[in-house]
Design a protein around this motif. Structure first.
Motif, PDB file in Angstrom:
ATOM      1  N   LYS A 272       0.820  -1.220   0.000  1.00 29.14           N
ATOM      2  CA  LYS A 272       0.000   0.000   0.000  1.00 29.14           C
ATOM      3  C   LYS A 272       0.851   1.266   0.000  1.00 29.14           C
ATOM      4  O   LYS A 272       0.339   2.359  -0.233  1.00 29.14           O
ATOM      5  N   GLU A 273       2.148   1.148   0.290  1.00 29.45           N
ATOM      6  CA  GLU A 273       3.024   2.319   0.266  1.00 29.45           C
ATOM      7  C   GLU A 273       3.301   2.725  -1.180  1.00 29.45           C
ATOM      8  O   GLU A 273       3.027   1.993  -2.127  1.00 29.45           O
ATOM      9  N   ASP A 274       3.865   3.921  -1.337  1.00 27.76           N
ATOM     10  CA  ASP A 274       4.191   4.384  -2.686  1.00 27.76           C
ATOM     11  C   ASP A 274       5.246   3.476  -3.303  1.00 27.76           C
ATOM     12  O   ASP A 274       6.072   2.880  -2.609  1.00 27.76           O
ATOM     13  N   TRP A 275       5.247   3.424  -4.628  1.00 24.00           N
ATOM     14  CA  TRP A 275       6.180   2.528  -5.316  1.00 24.00           C
ATOM     15  C   TRP A 275       7.640   2.896  -5.078  1.00 24.00           C
ATOM     16  O   TRP A 275       8.524   2.048  -5.202  1.00 24.00           O
ATOM     17  N   ARG A 276       7.914   4.130  -4.665  1.00 27.60           N
ATOM     18  CA  ARG A 276       9.301   4.482  -4.363  1.00 27.60           C
ATOM     19  C   ARG A 276       9.808   3.793  -3.094  1.00 27.60           C
ATOM     20  O   ARG A 276      11.013   3.822  -2.812  1.00 27.60           O
ATOM     21  N   ALA A 277       8.894   3.152  -2.346  1.00 22.44           N
ATOM     22  CA  ALA A 277       9.313   2.377  -1.173  1.00 22.44           C
ATOM     23  C   ALA A 277      10.214   1.214  -1.565  1.00 22.44           C
ATOM     24  O   ALA A 277      10.830   0.589  -0.695  1.00 22.44           O
ATOM     25  N   THR A 278      10.332   0.934  -2.862  1.00 21.82           N
ATOM     26  CA  THR A 278      11.288  -0.075  -3.319  1.00 21.82           C
ATOM     27  C   THR A 278      12.715   0.298  -2.916  1.00 21.82           C
ATOM     28  O   THR A 278      13.578  -0.579  -2.799  1.00 21.82           O
ATOM     29  N   TYR A 279      12.963   1.591  -2.703  1.00 20.62           N
ATOM     30  CA  TYR A 279      14.304   2.010  -2.244  1.00 20.62           C
ATOM     31  C   TYR A 279      14.656   1.309  -0.937  1.00 20.62           C
ATOM     32  O   TYR A 279      15.795   0.875  -0.737  1.00 20.62           O
ATOM     33  N   LYS A 280      13.676   1.182  -0.044  1.00 26.08           N
ATOM     34  CA  LYS A 280      13.919   0.526   1.239  1.00 26.08           C
ATOM     35  C   LYS A 280      14.263  -0.952   1.042  1.00 26.08           C
ATOM     36  O   LYS A 280      15.056  -1.521   1.785  1.00 26.08           O
ATOM     37  N   LEU A 281      13.654  -1.563   0.038  1.00 23.96           N
ATOM     38  CA  LEU A 281      13.913  -2.970  -0.239  1.00 23.96           C
ATOM     39  C   LEU A 281      15.324  -3.174  -0.765  1.00 23.96           C
ATOM     40  O   LEU A 281      16.038  -4.088  -0.333  1.00 23.96           O
ATOM     41  N   VAL A 282      15.733  -2.308  -1.704  1.00 25.06           N
ATOM     42  CA  VAL A 282      17.095  -2.393  -2.260  1.00 25.06           C
ATOM     43  C   VAL A 282      18.118  -2.097  -1.169  1.00 25.06           C
ATOM     44  O   VAL A 282      19.196  -2.676  -1.136  1.00 25.06           O
ATOM     45  N   ARG A 283      17.769  -1.218  -0.250  1.00 23.80           N
ATOM     46  CA  ARG A 283      18.646  -0.870   0.880  1.00 23.80           C
ATOM     47  C   ARG A 283      18.809  -2.027   1.866  1.00 23.80           C
ATOM     48  O   ARG A 283      19.746  -2.053   2.660  1.00 23.80           O
ATOM     49  N   GLY A 284      17.882  -2.956   1.814  1.00 25.17           N
ATOM     50  CA  GLY A 284      17.987  -4.114   2.680  1.00 25.17           C
ATOM     51  C   GLY A 284      17.199  -4.023   3.962  1.00 25.17           C
ATOM     52  O   GLY A 284      17.478  -4.762   4.924  1.00 25.17           O
ATOM     53  N   ASP A 285      16.190  -3.136   4.004  1.00 25.33           N
ATOM     54  CA  ASP A 285      15.393  -2.979   5.212  1.00 25.33           C
ATOM     55  C   ASP A 285      14.563  -4.224   5.528  1.00 25.33           C
ATOM     56  O   ASP A 285      14.186  -4.446   6.671  1.00 25.33           O
ATOM     57  N   TYR A 286      14.258  -5.006   4.497  1.00 28.99           N
ATOM     58  CA  TYR A 286      13.416  -6.200   4.673  1.00 28.99           C
ATOM     59  C   TYR A 286      14.194  -7.415   4.176  1.00 28.99           C
ATOM     60  O   TYR A 286      14.489  -7.520   2.994  1.00 28.99           O
TER      61      TYR A 286
END
Length: 287
Positions: A272-286
């Motif tokens: 449900k977050e904005d698609w730019r939240a992919t930055y957090k995924l690439v950063r390794g937050d999850y």
């Protein structure tokens, strides 16, 4: 010419609002969320109790709903009320094959049908500056273009039914691949002590400048993931791209990589977050 608008979500709400403000005849609207209908009624639309009421009253029926199954179910519901006096425009982003199937169903009733998905996100929907990619015959395109221009400043016919959607999927897939490149290189630059602002400025001096970075670097720097276009919607579009590539026998490793990031986002529960939240995924937050 009376217009009906079905689907008042993040994009549809503002698209319908622009029609209400610019069109000189009645505009009918419906949505599962009654509060959205009331909001549009407050600025001059005619709020309807259901989709059938929209179809009965409108000469042009516009739909903007989330998925292929929703579009198919909607037009099956409306089919008894569609005849040769109606024009149907679906602006949803769905599988092209499903849209073609729906177009045949509508045309069998004597009505006309166009797929007209949009590009850009909520700010452009508000400002009426969307891009609109149209699939229909040339005669219908000339008829509906003035209506589409209420919502978008760039309207282009891509070909026959389904081809507007094919182009939309190509567009969104390219956006996701560009986004993934931005995420990775911005992360690398920050790890080396380069600020997001300086990264954006330096990229703007060269051949890697892109609309996504120009529009989103500040939001990423400020960890602002307020939704204008959701991660789950882009995940849906990449799923369509994956199926199209398989159907056409085309290898798309860049698309597959981008989709794997979006798969992880869905698994992490941040769809449900904005698609730019992919930055957090690439950063390794999850993990």
């Amino acid at each position: 010419m009376k217009i009906g608008f079905i689907g008042l979500g993040i994009m549809g709400e503002s698209m319908c609002e622009n029609i209400v403000k610019k069109h000189d005849d009645k505009v009918y609207c419906s949505d599962l969320n009654r509060a959205q209908v009331d909001k549009l009624a407050a600025i001059g639309a005619i709020g309807c109790e259901n989709n059938i009421e929209v179809a009965k009253n409108a000469d042009v029926i516009i739909s903007m709903v989330p998925k292929s199954e929703h579009v198919k179910a909607l037009y099956e519901e409306l089919l008894p009320y569609i005849d040769d006096t109606k024009i149907c425009i679906d602006m949803s982003t769905i599988d092209p094959s499903v849209s073609v199937e729906v177009s045949k169903m509508i045309k069998a009733k004597g009505a006309q049908f166009a797929d007209a998905p949009v590009v850009k996100s909520k700010p452009a929907a508000i400002n009426g500056t969307l891009g609109v990619l149209v699939g229909c015959d040339e005669c219908l395109y000339e008829t509906i273009k003035p209506i589409l221009q209420y919502m978008g400043c760039n309207v282009i016919r891509m070909g026959e039914n389904g081809e507007g959607l094919a182009m939309k999927i190509c567009h969104n897939t390219l956006c996701a691949e560009i986004q993934n490149g931005v995420n990775e290189t911005l992360l690398l630059a920050r790890s080396m002590g380069i600020s997001p602002e300086d990264f954006h400025t330096a990229v703007s001096y060269g051949g890697a400048q892109n609309f996504y970075l120009d529009a989103q670097w500040e939001n990423i720097a400020n960890e602002n993931y307020t939704t204008a276009f959701s991660l789950e919607n882009e995940h849906k579009d990449l799923g369509i791209a994956q199926r199209l590539a398989e159907q056409q026998g085309i290898d798309m490793p860049g698309m597959e990589l981008a989709k794997s990031v979006y798969d992880k986002g869905m698994e992490a529960g941040i769809g449900k977050e904005d698609w730019r939240a992919t930055y957090k995924l690439v950063r390794g937050d999850y993990k």
